[in-house]
Design a protein around this motif. Structure first.
Motif: not given
Length: 163
Positions: A71-88
């Protein structure tokens, strides 16, 4: 650099540019770029809405989280590791749909048209070859009749009736 060497380099470059395959390739790129708009319009205007009616409108929202929390942390930076398989998946489907549109709406009809043209050309050549063979046979008969006439000293029977 000498003047003669400059001329030969420029002449070689000019010869390279004027070769048929380079010019044909340039024409193909320009036509392909213009053709891209047609294919994209068919995909966006017809094919994608049909696929969207069956499934979802946008596959870009599908993703999986490898390292939580995503998700997006409190500082606006993404947290965790996401795989965007929908885009592929979306890019793959777009490619397959585009290839199908090009093949079924452009390549296949053009191949059928060219096959018909080739069949017509071969049919015309077949008639011409038949005429040439017939003419050749008649000329052989005339030659044989003349040889017989020369050997016998008289015209063969039926030769005058035929011509």
């Amino acid at each position: 650099m000498s003047e003669k060497k400059k001329e030969s380099v420029l002449a070689g470059f000019k010869a390279f540019l004027m070769r048929g395959n380079v010019v044909d390739l340039a024409v193909a790129v320009v036509i392909g770029a213009a053709f891209t708009n047609i294919v994209n319009s068919v995909v966006k205007g017809i094919i994608s809405p049909v696929v969207g009616a069956v499934g979802t409108q946008s596959l870009d929202n599908y993703r999986s989280c490898l390292k939580a929390p995503c998700g997006i942390g409190a500082n606006g930076q993404p947290t965790g590791v996401e795989i965007l398989w929908g885009s592929v998946l979306n890019a793959t489907l777009t490619f397959v749909i585009t290839a199908a549109v090009v093949y079924f709406l452009m390549v296949l009809p053009m191949a059928k048209y060219l096959a018909r043209q080739e069949a017509r050309r071969k049919a015309r050549q077949g008639v011409q070859e038949t005429m040439e063979i017939t003419e050749l046979e008649v000329l052989k008969e005339i030659r044989d009749a003349l040889v017989t006439q020369r050997v016998n000293g008289a015209a063969p029977t039926g030769a005058r009736d035929r011509f």
